[in-house]
Design an enzyme around this catalytic site. Structure first.
Site, PDB file in Angstrom:
ATOM      1  CB  SER A 281      -0.903   0.010   1.232  1.00 47.61           C
ATOM      2  OG  SER A 281      -1.488   1.294   1.351  1.00 47.61           O
TER       3      SER A 281
ATOM      4  CG  HIS B  78      -3.881  -1.474  -1.925  1.00 47.42           C
ATOM      5  ND1 HIS B  78      -4.990  -2.120  -2.441  1.00 47.42           N
ATOM      6  CD2 HIS B  78      -4.324  -0.813  -0.811  1.00 47.42           C
ATOM      7  CE1 HIS B  78      -6.042  -1.875  -1.668  1.00 47.42           C
ATOM      8  NE2 HIS B  78      -5.664  -1.079  -0.671  1.00 47.42           N
TER       9      HIS B  78
ATOM     10  CG  ASP C  51      -5.134   2.162   0.981  1.00 45.44           C
ATOM     11  OD1 ASP C  51      -6.141   1.465   0.726  1.00 45.44           O
ATOM     12  OD2 ASP C  51      -4.083   1.692   1.458  1.00 45.44           O
TER      13      ASP C  51
ATOM     14  CG  MET D  33      -8.291   6.886   2.958  1.00 46.95           C
ATOM     15  SD  MET D  33      -7.644   6.649   4.627  1.00 46.95           S
ATOM     16  CE  MET D  33      -6.724   5.129   4.412  1.00 46.95           C
TER      17      MET D  33
ATOM     18  CG  HIS E  34      -9.276   0.251  -0.883  1.00 44.75           C
ATOM     19  ND1 HIS E  34      -8.749  -0.062   0.347  1.00 44.75           N
ATOM     20  CD2 HIS E  34     -10.629   0.212  -0.725  1.00 44.75           C
ATOM     21  CE1 HIS E  34      -9.725  -0.287   1.207  1.00 44.75           C
ATOM     22  NE2 HIS E  34     -10.878  -0.113   0.589  1.00 44.75           N
TER      23      HIS E  34
ATOM     24  CG  MET F 212     -11.289   3.034   1.949  1.00 45.88           C
ATOM     25  SD  MET F 212      -9.796   2.886   2.959  1.00 45.88           S
ATOM     26  CE  MET F 212      -8.560   3.143   1.709  1.00 45.88           C
TER      27      MET F 212
ATOM     28  CG  MET G  98     -12.033  -3.239   4.144  1.00 43.47           C
ATOM     29  SD  MET G  98     -10.459  -2.696   3.425  1.00 43.47           S
ATOM     30  CE  MET G  98      -9.569  -2.093   4.865  1.00 43.47           C
TER      31      MET G  98
ATOM     32  CG  ASP H 179      -6.444  -3.183   2.525  1.00 43.96           C
ATOM     33  OD1 ASP H 179      -5.419  -2.965   3.185  1.00 43.96           O
ATOM     34  OD2 ASP H 179      -7.054  -2.296   1.883  1.00 43.96           O
TER      35      ASP H 179
HETATM   36  C1  DX5 Z   1      -6.771   0.768   5.558  1.00 37.75           C
HETATM   37  C2  DX5 Z   1      -6.192   0.723   4.149  1.00 37.75           C
HETATM   38  C3  DX5 Z   1      -5.095  -0.279   4.047  1.00 37.75           C
HETATM   39  C4  DX5 Z   1      -3.925   0.042   4.912  1.00 37.75           C
HETATM   40  C5  DX5 Z   1      -2.962  -1.083   4.950  1.00 37.75           C
HETATM   41  O1  DX5 Z   1      -7.700   1.755   5.643  1.00 37.75           O
HETATM   42  O2  DX5 Z   1      -7.175   0.388   3.225  1.00 37.75           O
HETATM   43  O3  DX5 Z   1      -4.710  -0.514   2.707  1.00 37.75           O
HETATM   44  O4  DX5 Z   1      -3.257   1.188   4.492  1.00 37.75           O
HETATM   45  O5  DX5 Z   1      -1.969  -0.772   5.876  1.00 37.75           O
HETATM   46  P1  DX5 Z   1      -1.485  -1.824   6.961  1.00 37.75           P
HETATM   47  O6  DX5 Z   1      -0.953  -2.998   6.177  1.00 37.75           O
HETATM   48  O7  DX5 Z   1      -0.420  -1.078   7.700  1.00 37.75           O
HETATM   49  O8  DX5 Z   1      -2.663  -2.190   7.785  1.00 37.75           O
HETATM   50 ZN    ZN Z   2      -6.649  -0.437   1.091  1.00 33.66          ZN
END
Ligand code: DX5
Ligand code: ZN
Length: 221
Positions: free
Chosen positions: A9, A34, A36, A38, A67, A69, A138, A176
């Site tokens: 990630s 990956h 993320d 947000m 991903h 979110m 998740m 994840d």
């Molecule tokens: C959580 C994210 C993950 C996260 C993974 O909200 O979607 O992808 O960054 O990080 P670790 O492996 O440190 O949990």
């Molecule tokens: Zn993620």
């Protein structure tokens, strides 16, 4: 034989040296990157958007696994696809009509993923399952890197693997959150085949390349 993939990630990377971080992941043997996303609304934190994905695309050869979110993902899917995402995953909790969002992702030329929070029952993705290219489970409450793995999510991976088998689906089953050398084998044993890792890669005591190699070794054993 299953091919298992490691998807570090990028939010756990050093954004000031992102091209170097990508080069490190690629030479160490990562499979996907990956990404993320947000929005400060669906989850408390704010990370990155399509502009950043466009920059990543210029320096990364590996597939970019976005991903989302975010609330109302359907508004932003075309922008992430245009920025160069290869797969786009949306949350069941953020979509009133999940199958139509999956269809939208596919129409943008990307692999379509669906995901669900630890508290959401697997039935929330049933209608989208036959269409999905990717299912993400998740294993932490989404929002931050570095959280502790929730063992109760192991059962969910098992449940979704059974549903995918019943559909004869070839979809990827990704996990994840809190994935490290201890928890990865638990998820692999119940049928996960793509493993996201943030802190286990980038905060590895011997550096990111050692993090990638340690987890990849577990995937080939
Ligand atoms: C959580 C994210 C993950 C996260 C993974 O909200 O979607 O992808 O960054 O990080 P670790 O492996 O440190 O949990
Ligand atoms: Zn993620």
């Amino acid at each position: 034989m299953t091919d298992y993939l490691l998807a570090p990630s990028i939010i756990a990377a050093d954004f000031a040296h992102i091209a170097d971080e990508v080069a490190m992941l690629e030479s160490a043997g990562a499979d996907w990157i990956h990404v993320d996303v947000m929005d400060g609304h669906f989850v408390p934190d704010i990370t990155i958007g399509p502009l950043f994905v466009k920059s990543l695309r210029k320096v990364a050869k590996l597939p970019l696994d976005a991903h989302l979110m975010i609330s109302e993902p359907q508004k932003y899917i075309p922008a992430f696809a245009a920025a160069g995402a290869d797969s786009i995953t949306v949350h069941a909790e953020a979509c009133a009509d999940l199958p139509s969002v999956v269809a939208q992702i596919k129409s943008c030329g990307c692999l379509a993923g669906v995901t669900l929070n630890p508290a959401t029952p697997t039935s929330a993705i049933d209608a989208a399952l036959p269409l999905a290219d990717l299912v993400l489970v998740m294993s932490v409450v989404p929002g931050f890197s570095g959280q502790k793995f929730m063992p109760e999510t192991i059962r969910k991976v098992e449940e979704i693997r059974a549903k995918l088998n019943a559909l004869r689906s070839k979809a990827r089953l990704e996990v994840d959150g809190g994935i490290n050398a201890e928890t990865l084998p638990l998820m692999k044993n119940v049928g996960a085949d793509v493993f996201v890792a943030g802190s286990a890669v980038f905060a590895h005591p011997q550096g990111g390349a050692a993090g990638v190699k340690t987890l990849k070794a577990l995937l080939s054993s």
